[in-house]
Design an enzyme around this catalytic site. Structure first.
Site, PDB file in Angstrom:
ATOM      1  N   GLU A  26      11.576  33.977   6.767  1.00 20.92           N
ATOM      2  CA  GLU A  26      11.619  35.139   7.674  1.00 20.92           C
ATOM      3  C   GLU A  26      12.301  36.330   7.006  1.00 20.92           C
ATOM      4  OE1 GLU A  26      14.599  35.820  10.522  1.00 20.92           O
ATOM      5  OE2 GLU A  26      15.422  33.809  10.423  1.00 20.92           O
ATOM      6  N   LYS A 160      23.802  29.154  16.113  1.00 15.20           N
ATOM      7  CA  LYS A 160      25.187  29.597  15.997  1.00 15.20           C
ATOM      8  C   LYS A 160      25.900  29.402  17.327  1.00 15.20           C
ATOM      9  CE  LYS A 160      25.296  32.724  12.151  1.00 15.20           C
ATOM     10  NZ  LYS A 160      23.962  33.256  11.834  1.00 15.20           N
TER      11      LYS A 160
HETATM   12  N1  PSU Z   1      20.481  33.457  14.116  1.00 16.80           N
HETATM   13  C1  PSU Z   1      21.177  33.498  12.968  1.00 16.80           C
HETATM   14  N2  PSU Z   1      20.858  34.432  12.022  1.00 16.80           N
HETATM   15  C2  PSU Z   1      19.838  35.327  12.210  1.00 16.80           C
HETATM   16  C3  PSU Z   1      19.085  35.236  13.418  1.00 16.80           C
HETATM   17  C4  PSU Z   1      19.452  34.294  14.334  1.00 16.80           C
HETATM   18  O1  PSU Z   1      22.071  32.690  12.786  1.00 16.80           O
HETATM   19  O2  PSU Z   1      19.584  36.180  11.333  1.00 16.80           O
HETATM   20  C5  PSU Z   1      17.907  36.148  13.625  1.00 16.80           C
HETATM   21  C6  PSU Z   1      16.605  35.340  13.449  1.00 16.80           C
HETATM   22  O3  PSU Z   1      15.609  36.183  12.910  1.00 16.80           O
HETATM   23  C7  PSU Z   1      16.255  34.967  14.885  1.00 16.80           C
HETATM   24  C8  PSU Z   1      16.705  36.214  15.615  1.00 16.80           C
HETATM   25  O4  PSU Z   1      14.893  34.702  15.083  1.00 16.80           O
HETATM   26  O5  PSU Z   1      17.907  36.603  14.970  1.00 16.80           O
HETATM   27  C9  PSU Z   1      16.931  35.953  17.092  1.00 16.80           C
HETATM   28  O6  PSU Z   1      17.203  37.163  17.720  1.00 16.80           O
HETATM   29  P1  PSU Z   1      17.206  37.223  19.337  1.00 16.80           P
HETATM   30  O7  PSU Z   1      18.431  36.461  19.729  1.00 16.80           O
HETATM   31  O8  PSU Z   1      17.280  38.690  19.636  1.00 16.80           O
HETATM   32  O9  PSU Z   1      15.939  36.592  19.768  1.00 16.80           O
END
Ligand code: PSU
Ligand code: MN
Length: 311
Positions: A26, A160
Site C-alpha cells: 500500500e 494499533k
Molecule cells: N494503521 C497503521 N498504519 C497506517 C494505517 C493504519 O498502523 O499507516 C493506514 C492504512 O493505510 C490503513 C488506513 O488502511 O491507515 C486506515 O485509515 P482509516 O482509519 O481512516 O480507515
C-alpha cells in the site's frame, strides 16, 4: 482523457503473466503513515524485502488520476514527497481518477485493486479498525468492510492499540474475515506483541498459509479476506510503558484538537512518532519489513498452488 484502466509496472505485468509470485504493497503507509524523509527510504526497503524473499513488489497508488499497480521509483518518490497527496479508500478511487488526483491507497483500496489485478497476497503494517469512541462516533475503518468483500491474504501486525482491538476482532468475525495468527494464538497489537485477545487459529509456515488460500480457491466457496497476524517478537516491541503513556496523550490531544474522519489515524501515528522520539518509527519499520518478508514467502508458496493447477 486519463487512462481509466489499471496501469501495470513492467515487471509486475510480466510476473503476473508468467504466474510468478507478486506481493501488493500500500502507499498510504508511505504518504500518511510515516514521517518524511524516512518514508521514502522505508518504502524502498519494503520493496527490497519482497524481492529478497523471491517475489515481485507491486506498490499500488494513483498518479495524476492513473491507478498504478507497481509504481515506478519516480512515482513512489512523488507520492512520498509531495504535498496534497489524497488518502484514497475504495469509495474515493473513481472520483480521484476522474479529477486527475495524486493519491495513496489505504488497506481497503489496495486490497480491492490488488484483487482486481489478480494478486493474492498483500503486506502492510497495521489494519484500520474500530475506533475507541465508535459507539458515539461510528468511526470504523472502511478496511474492515473492504476485507469482507475482497479475496486476498493481508499480512499485518494486527491493529494499533489506538483502536478498540476487541471490537475490531468482533467486527472481523461478523464480516466473515478469516483471521489466523502466524505462530501465535494471540492477536498482536502492532507496536506491542500481544494485543490482549485470543485467536482461534495459528499457522506455522508460509506453505500452510498457501494451502489455506488453495483450499478456499478450490472449494469455490465465496470468501473475503484472510488476515495473517504476524506479531513482533516480545524483545523487539515498543516499551509497553512508553506505549501506554504516548497513547493516552495522543487520544487526549485528538479530542482537544477536534480531529475527525480520515485525519484521525494519520494524526495519532504522527503523535506516536514525535512523542517517542523515533522509537515507534524504528519499531514500525521493523514490523513492515517482517510482514513484507512473510508475505513474499506466502506468495512464493502460493505460486506453486495456482487455482487452475487443480485436477
Ligand atoms: N494503521 C497503521 N498504519 C497506517 C494505517 C493504519 O498502523 O499507516 C493506514 C492504512 O493505510 C490503513 C488506513 O488502511 O491507515 C486506515 O485509515 P482509516 O482509519 O481512516 O480507515
Ligand atoms: Mn475513520
Amino acid at each position: 482523457m486519463t487512462n481509466f484502466h489499471l496501469r501495470y509496472g513492467t515487471e509486475v505485468a510480466e510476473a503476473l503473466r508468467e504466474r510468478r509470485p507478486v506481493v501488493a504493497l500500500e502507499s498510504t503507509i508511505v504518504s500518511h503513515g510515516l514521517p518524511r524523509p524516512d518514508n521514502l527510504t522505508v518504502a524502498r526497503q519494503i520493496e527490497q524485502a519482497v524481492r529478497d524473499a523471491g517475489a515481485v513488489p507491486a506498490t499500488i497508488g494513483m498518479v495524476a488520476g492513473e491507478l498504478v499497480v507497481g509504481l515506478t521509483d519516480a512515482e513512489l518518490t512523488r507520492l512520498a514527497t509531495t504535498d496534497g497527496v489524497a488518502k484514497l479508500s475504495v469509495r474515493d478511487l473513481a472520483v480521484a481518477a476522474a479529477t486527475g488526483a495524486d493519491g495513496a491507497t489505504t488497506v481497503a483500496a489496495t486490497s480491492a485493486v490488488a484483487a482486481a489485478a489478480g494478486i493474492r497476497v498483500f503486506a502492510t503494517g497495521g489494519l484500520g479498525g474500530v475506533h475507541r469512541e465508535a459507539a458515539q462516533t461510528f468511526d470504523e475503518s472502511a478496511d474492515l468492510v473492504a476485507l469482507a468483500a475482497t479475496p486476498i491474504a493481508v499480512v499485518c501486525a494486527g491493529v494499533k492499540s489506538i483502536l478498540d482491538v476487541g471490537a475490531t476482532l468482533e467486527r472481523l468475525e461478523t464480516l466473515g474475515v478469516t483471521v489466523v495468527g502466524y505462530r501465535t494464538h494471540r492477536f498482536p497489537g502492532f507496536f506491542i506483541t500481544d494485543g490482549g485477545f485470543d485467536l482461534d487459529w495459528s499457522v506455522d509456515s508460509p506453505e500452510l498459509i498457501a494451502d489455506v488460500l488453495a483450499a478456499r480457491e478450490r472449494h469455490g466457496v465465496q470468501h473475503g479476506g484472510l488476515v495473517v497476524a504476524n506479531p513482533l517478537p516480545a524483545d523487539e516491541q515498543l516499551d509497553p510503558e512508553l506505549h501506554d503513556r504516548t497513547l493516552a496523550e495522543g487520544l487526549a490531544r485528538l479530542e482537544r484538537d477536534g480531529v475527525t474522519g480520515k485525519a484521525v489515524t494519520p494524526y495519532l501515528l504522527a503523535h506516536f512518532h514525535s512523542a517517542t522520539e523515533g522509537a515507534s518509527l524504528a519499531v514500525n519499520v521493523r514490523i513492515i519489513l517482517r510482514n513484507a518478508d512473510l508475505a513474499a514467502r506466502i506468495a512464493v508458496a502460493a505460486a506453486t498452488r495456482q487455482p487452475d493447477a487443480a485436477p
